[in-house]
Design a protein around this motif. Structure first.
Motif, PDB file in Angstrom:
ATOM      1  N   GLY A 297       0.830  -1.191   0.000  1.00 30.34           N
ATOM      2  CA  GLY A 297       0.000   0.000   0.000  1.00 30.34           C
ATOM      3  C   GLY A 297       0.864   1.240   0.000  1.00 30.34           C
ATOM      4  O   GLY A 297       1.973   1.232   0.527  1.00 30.34           O
ATOM      5  N   ILE A 298       0.360   2.278  -0.653  1.00 31.20           N
ATOM      6  CA  ILE A 298       1.044   3.568  -0.683  1.00 31.20           C
ATOM      7  C   ILE A 298       0.041   4.621  -0.261  1.00 31.20           C
ATOM      8  O   ILE A 298      -1.130   4.573  -0.669  1.00 31.20           O
ATOM      9  N   VAL A 299       0.481   5.543   0.564  1.00 33.87           N
ATOM     10  CA  VAL A 299      -0.364   6.686   0.910  1.00 33.87           C
ATOM     11  C   VAL A 299       0.439   7.956   0.652  1.00 33.87           C
ATOM     12  O   VAL A 299       1.485   8.162   1.260  1.00 33.87           O
TER      13      VAL A 299
ATOM     14  N   TYR B 164      -5.282  13.169   0.759  1.00 33.21           N
ATOM     15  CA  TYR B 164      -4.563  11.906   0.695  1.00 33.21           C
ATOM     16  C   TYR B 164      -4.923  11.149  -0.580  1.00 33.21           C
ATOM     17  O   TYR B 164      -6.035  11.266  -1.095  1.00 33.21           O
ATOM     18  N   LEU B 165      -3.961  10.362  -1.009  1.00 31.32           N
ATOM     19  CA  LEU B 165      -4.209   9.421  -2.086  1.00 31.32           C
ATOM     20  C   LEU B 165      -3.686   8.072  -1.607  1.00 31.32           C
ATOM     21  O   LEU B 165      -2.500   7.935  -1.290  1.00 31.32           O
ATOM     22  N   ALA B 166      -4.579   7.083  -1.534  1.00 30.42           N
ATOM     23  CA  ALA B 166      -4.165   5.735  -1.153  1.00 30.42           C
ATOM     24  C   ALA B 166      -4.164   4.864  -2.392  1.00 30.42           C
ATOM     25  O   ALA B 166      -5.040   4.986  -3.252  1.00 30.42           O
ATOM     26  N   ILE B 167      -3.167   4.002  -2.480  1.00 29.39           N
ATOM     27  CA  ILE B 167      -3.014   3.143  -3.650  1.00 29.39           C
ATOM     28  C   ILE B 167      -2.801   1.710  -3.183  1.00 29.39           C
ATOM     29  O   ILE B 167      -1.957   1.454  -2.312  1.00 29.39           O
ATOM     30  N   ALA B 168      -3.567   0.792  -3.742  1.00 27.12           N
ATOM     31  CA  ALA B 168      -3.341  -0.630  -3.491  1.00 27.12           C
ATOM     32  C   ALA B 168      -2.389  -1.131  -4.570  1.00 27.12           C
ATOM     33  O   ALA B 168      -2.725  -1.150  -5.751  1.00 27.12           O
TER      34      ALA B 168
ATOM     35  N   ARG C 278      -8.516   0.638  -7.416  1.00 25.15           N
ATOM     36  CA  ARG C 278      -7.197   0.471  -6.831  1.00 25.15           C
ATOM     37  C   ARG C 278      -6.732   1.711  -6.084  1.00 25.15           C
ATOM     38  O   ARG C 278      -5.646   1.708  -5.484  1.00 25.15           O
ATOM     39  N   VAL C 279      -7.493   2.763  -6.128  1.00 26.51           N
ATOM     40  CA  VAL C 279      -7.072   4.003  -5.481  1.00 26.51           C
ATOM     41  C   VAL C 279      -8.232   4.565  -4.671  1.00 26.51           C
ATOM     42  O   VAL C 279      -9.398   4.245  -4.904  1.00 26.51           O
ATOM     43  N   GLN C 280      -7.876   5.394  -3.731  1.00 26.84           N
ATOM     44  CA  GLN C 280      -8.890   6.060  -2.910  1.00 26.84           C
ATOM     45  C   GLN C 280      -8.326   7.398  -2.476  1.00 26.84           C
ATOM     46  O   GLN C 280      -7.161   7.492  -2.072  1.00 26.84           O
ATOM     47  N   THR C 281      -9.134   8.422  -2.621  1.00 30.11           N
ATOM     48  CA  THR C 281      -8.692   9.749  -2.197  1.00 30.11           C
ATOM     49  C   THR C 281      -9.586  10.220  -1.061  1.00 30.11           C
ATOM     50  O   THR C 281     -10.758   9.826  -0.951  1.00 30.11           O
ATOM     51  N   ALA C 282      -8.996  11.047  -0.213  1.00 27.51           N
ATOM     52  CA  ALA C 282      -9.776  11.625   0.887  1.00 27.51           C
ATOM     53  C   ALA C 282      -8.987  12.768   1.472  1.00 27.51           C
ATOM     54  O   ALA C 282      -7.908  12.538   2.010  1.00 27.51           O
TER      55      ALA C 282
ATOM     56  N   VAL D 124       4.244   7.352   2.185  1.00 31.75           N
ATOM     57  CA  VAL D 124       4.764   6.155   2.836  1.00 31.75           C
ATOM     58  C   VAL D 124       4.277   4.926   2.086  1.00 31.75           C
ATOM     59  O   VAL D 124       3.306   4.997   1.329  1.00 31.75           O
TER      60      VAL D 124
END
Lengths: 408, 177
Positions: free
Chosen positions: B55-57, B82-86, B75-79, B110
């Motif tokens: 995972g990447i944030v 932040y951007l989270a990536i699987a 595969r991604v989520q923003t909030a 990270v």
């Protein structure tokens, strides 16, 4: 006994999280419960965790342990549960990697070490493993769960294992009882049974343990090494006519206690090309008449030490004096001066460390070279032993300078 | 105690308790363009090595918006910055970032290796499309405000502290950590 069982039940009721990740609840992240973790399900699990852990999102989703388990199942088991058959023939299904194992038998522990299984994932071992710090240094300090003959159920449950390893066929009654009790107390704990010392099953056990631990490459390497040594011996022995096979008297630590038909030692002697002079004994480990040994006049005599009243030698002891004393004692037995083995200098002492357990193939290699020194001139059992210790057990232990395993 | 000091202390704690990325895993970031005009997009490229499942944030500059990624939507989520990536085996991941007028901040990030049980910090790559890290849009430097070209930059350590402060702030708002 009833009070002890009740106490264990109370402990079970009080311990949180006793049912492990390997339970029948399914694969972590498998949202639709179809026992197949898809790309999308894994991604959702990862994102849910990242949201909670890093982005201030709501809790309640997968935690880090769940995500790691899901990642493992996806990457190593192709997204599906792993189904294996243990050495009893039982089919066991795992839905998550093993992270907390209890090992009741040192043979399985030693094999897991050969595969590189993380010792941190072994949360408890039997008392006999803890009594061997020279061979199992990294497991000292682990919780002590007793033995298969005296198991500490409370301790087993307290360490919250996801799997417990037991013998498959050795001490079967005791292991069956442990298996049944654990199944009743904590159905989520997987019970996996392997012997780790039987030539007829060890290679398969290695490969199955490799699958269970996702160390298949390491398992293939170990199995290949093992079968190459055993295969070399088997092929050479097969070429020796039955009538030419050397006669052998085998004795364990107790005088005149030998091995009969159906015993493990009998099998090992035969694999090395020997003919056990007491193969007709129906009892596995009979005590025989000293006169019978003289009458049957073995060409080779093998004395095993390392247990019982001859608990010396092996990995923790490199003084040969005890071995020499045993050797001289056998030579000096009344009437033995007429025995071929004595007359031809073919008495050998071998330590149980390399004749039982996973290292039995080293002991068989020694026997083969003693039975047929010319036919096995190219087989170096000490080199086999050193390679096993260095390459597979990962120990910096020079067997030429440490320990004593055979004499002379 | 001000936020800067808190951030520095948190960074020190992280340095002690969080495992540094192992040699087998690395994630580096490059940004496509030199000074990005307000209202324009830039492309951020992550080069991933050794991360089979992870995972990447990314923590993004305030006000910036992720307008597209090289991965599918699941595969991604923003909030909220932040951007989270699987990550599932990719070696290169890119996303476009819309830079609003007046934006200031830095991108930090990270990663977590879920098979190797390790975590680490995304580091600055040594080349984007221009071949060098553009000074006006460095991964650990603030976005340039077109109306204030003299705005000072931040050191990398402050960027990490900034991330830490942001994470701490979010965590206190009810996050798992």
């Amino acid at each position: 006994m009833r009070y002890a069982a009740f106490a264990v039940f109370i402990c079970l009721a009080c311990l949180p999280g006793i049912v492990s990740a390997a339970e029948t609840a399914g694969i972590p992240g498998d949202a639709d419960g179809d026992r197949f973790l898809t790309d999308g399900e894994l991604a959702a699990t990862i994102l849910g965790y990242l949201d909670t852990a890093y982005m201030g999102g709501p809790s309640g989703g997968a935690d880090q342990a769940d995500v790691r388990d899901a990642a493992f199942v996806y990457a190593r088991w192709e997204g599906r549960p792993l189904t294996i058959t243990d050495a009893t023939g039982a089919v066991v299904t795992l839905t998550a990697p093993l992270r907390r194992v209890v090992v009741f038998n040192a043979e399985t522990l030693e094999t897991l070490r050969s595969l590189g299984f993380d010792p941190e994932r072994v949360v408890a071992v039997d008392k006999y493993t803890l009594e061997r710090p020279e061979f199992f240094p990294e497991y000292q300090g682990k919780e002590n769960i007793g033995s298969v003959w005296s198991p500490d159920y409370e301790k087993v449950l307290s360490v919250r294992p996801d799997a417990v390893f037991l013998y498959a066929t050795s001490s079967s009654a005791a292991c069956d009882e442990i298996h049944q009790k654990l199944a009743a107390m904590a159905p989520g704990i997987r019970v996996l049974r392997f012997d780790g010392f039987r030539p007829e099953t060890y290679a398969d056990e290695i490969l199955t343990l490799g699958k269970i631990t996702a160390r298949e490459k390491e398992a293939e390497e170990l199995a290949s090494f093992y079968t190459s040594v055993m295969g070399t011996i088997e092929d050479t022995v097969a070429s020796i006519p039955e009538e030419e096979r050397v006669t052998v008297y085998f004795e364990n630590w107790k005088e005149y206690k030998t091995c009969g038909m159906g015993s493990g030692y009998q099998d090992k002697i035969e694999r090395a090309g020997g003919r056990n002079i007491f193969a007709d004994e129906e009892t596995d480990y009979p005590v025989v008449d000293p006169e019978a040994v003289i009458m049957r006049n073995p060409a080779v005599a093998i004395k095993m030490v390392g247990t019982g009243g001859m608990d010396f030698g092996g990995y923790g002891d490199h003084a040969s004096a005890s071995f020499a004393e045993v050797f001289r004692g056998m030579e000096d037995r009344p009437g033995w001066s007429t025995v071929s083995a004595v007359q031809n200098g073919r008495i050998h002492i071998i330590h149980s460390d390399i004749f039982g357990g996973p290292q039995h193939f080293i002991g068989i290699a020694y026997l083969a070279t003693w039975f047929y020194p010319e036919r096995f001139a190219d087989l170096d059992p000490s080199a086999v032993h050193q390679r096993y210790i260095s390459e597979f057990q990962g120990r910096t232990y020079d067997i030429t300078e440490n320990g004593i395993f055979v004499y002379p | 105690m001000d936020l800067k000091t808190i951030g520095m202390l948190f960074l020190c704690i992280c340095a002690i308790t969080v495992p540094v990325a192992g040699a087998a895993v690395s994630v580096t970031r490059t940004v496509s363009d030199d000074a990005v005009p307000p209202g324009a997009d830039c492309t951020v490229t992550l080069v991933v090595s050794g991360l089979e499942v992870g995972g990447i944030v990314e923590t993004l500059p305030p006000g910036s918006v992720v307008t597209g990624t090289s991965l599918s939507a699941d595969r991604v989520q923003t909030a909220d910055g932040y951007l989270a990536i699987a990550v599932m085996g990719e070696e290169t991941i890119s996303y476009t970032l819309g830079v609003p007028e007046g934006a200031r901040g830095e991108i930090t990030g990270v990663w977590e290796d879920f098979l190797g049980d390790r975590t680490g910090v995304i580091t600055e790559g040594t080349g984007g499309e221009t071949g060098t890290a553009p000074p006006a849009m460095q991964t650990s430097a603030p976005l340039q405000d077109a109306g204030n070209p003299e705005a000072p930059g931040f050191l990398s350590v402050m960027a990490l502290a900034g991330f830490a402060i942001a994470a701490l702030g979010r965590a206190s708002g009810g996050g798992r950590r």
